[in-house]
Scaffold this active site. Structure first.
Site, PDB file in Angstrom:
ATOM      1  N   ASP A   1      34.126  82.071  87.860  1.00  0.00           N
ATOM      2  CA  ASP A   1      35.203  81.103  88.038  1.00  0.00           C
ATOM      3  C   ASP A   1      35.718  81.105  89.478  1.00  0.00           C
ATOM      4  O   ASP A   1      35.685  82.129  90.156  1.00  0.00           O
ATOM      5  CB  ASP A   1      36.346  81.448  87.076  1.00  0.00           C
ATOM      6  CG  ASP A   1      37.360  80.334  86.958  1.00  0.00           C
ATOM      7  OD1 ASP A   1      37.013  79.174  87.254  1.00  0.00           O
ATOM      8  OD2 ASP A   1      38.506  80.621  86.570  1.00  0.00           O
TER       9      ASP A   1
ATOM     10  N   ASN B   1      33.144  71.339  80.187  1.00  0.00           N
ATOM     11  CA  ASN B   1      32.924  70.818  81.544  1.00  0.00           C
ATOM     12  C   ASN B   1      32.371  69.397  81.546  1.00  0.00           C
ATOM     13  O   ASN B   1      32.434  68.709  82.582  1.00  0.00           O
ATOM     14  CB  ASN B   1      31.985  71.725  82.329  1.00  0.00           C
ATOM     15  CG  ASN B   1      32.610  73.035  82.750  1.00  0.00           C
ATOM     16  OD1 ASN B   1      31.914  74.005  83.045  1.00  0.00           O
ATOM     17  ND2 ASN B   1      33.939  73.110  82.777  1.00  0.00           N
TER      18      ASN B   1
END
Length: 226
Positions: free
Chosen positions: A12, A60
């Site tokens: 991340d 996503n």
């Protein structure tokens, strides 16, 4: 050093790293992909047999079409540019997720990479792409039901997951200063030790990996026992 059989990483912070450096999100994601290339030899040196990288979640898909298309292109480029090197270094490739959502040419590229490296045994690199753990469990249950099972065991679910051979996660690392696991390997990480780093993924280095493993080695894993 405590033995780790399965290391999972939520990579991340690429976009925030890019913002910090006045770069585009695409440049941030590219830097994140480059970091995989940089750190993979260290994973091999550490003799960690199974690595799973969370590269693109099922959620996503809700991002902008330009970002989604770039991330898909990045996977294709990674396989194209790195496959020979991965194969030469004994890396066995696995890609998990709802891959049917990807274009057929990329599905073929993924299958070719899996087939080429299927007999390698130095390290297994599992790329979680278009992946969500809840979706994986739903897909596993759907598969079991389709096979006519009425009584379902944990073993049945394990064998119906995207990679039935995947061992339970020992250590799950998340970069980027966020404290959640974001629908990643919920089944496999049931007893995983969690390690959160403030560093954005493109800034991660082998010392950070060693720091996480050292922290892990100091923990006592009881698996619910005393």
């Amino acid at each position: 050093m405590t033995t780790i059989k399965h290391l999972a990483i939520i990579m991340d912070g690429n976009a925030r790293w890019a913002d910090q450096h006045n770069l585009t999100k695409s440049e941030g994601h590219k830097a994140g992909a480059d970091k995989i290339r940089e750190l993979l030899p260290e994973f091999i040196n550490l003799n960690i047999p199974y690595i799973t990288l969370y590269t693109f979640s099922s959620e996503n898909w809700q991002r902008s079409s330009s970002e989604v298309n770039f991330l898909i292109k990045l996977l294709s480029l990674y396989l194209k540019n790195e496959l020979d090197s991965l194969h030469e270094n004994g890396v066995k490739i696995k890609v998990i997720g709802r891959l049917n959502l990807l274009r057929s040419s990329l599905q073929k590229q993924i299958n070719n990479a899996i087939e080429l490296t299927q007999n390698n045994n130095k390290i297994k690199l599992c790329i979680a792409f278009s992946y969500g753990s809840r979706q994986e469990i739903v897909d596993a249950c759907t598969k079991i039901i389709a096979n006519g099972k009425k009584q379902v065991s944990e073993n049945d679910i394990q064998h119906a997951l995207y990679d039935p051979e995947m061992p339970d996660v020992d250590l799950l690392i998340r970069s980027g200063g966020v404290y959640r696991i974001s629908n990643f390997l919920l089944w496999q990480a049931a007893y995983a030790e969690l390690y959160f780093s403030q560093k954005y993924w493109p800034d991660f280095n082998k010392d950070d990996i060693h720091e996480a493993i050292n922290d892990y080695s100091k923990r006592k894993r009881t698996f619910g026992k005393r």
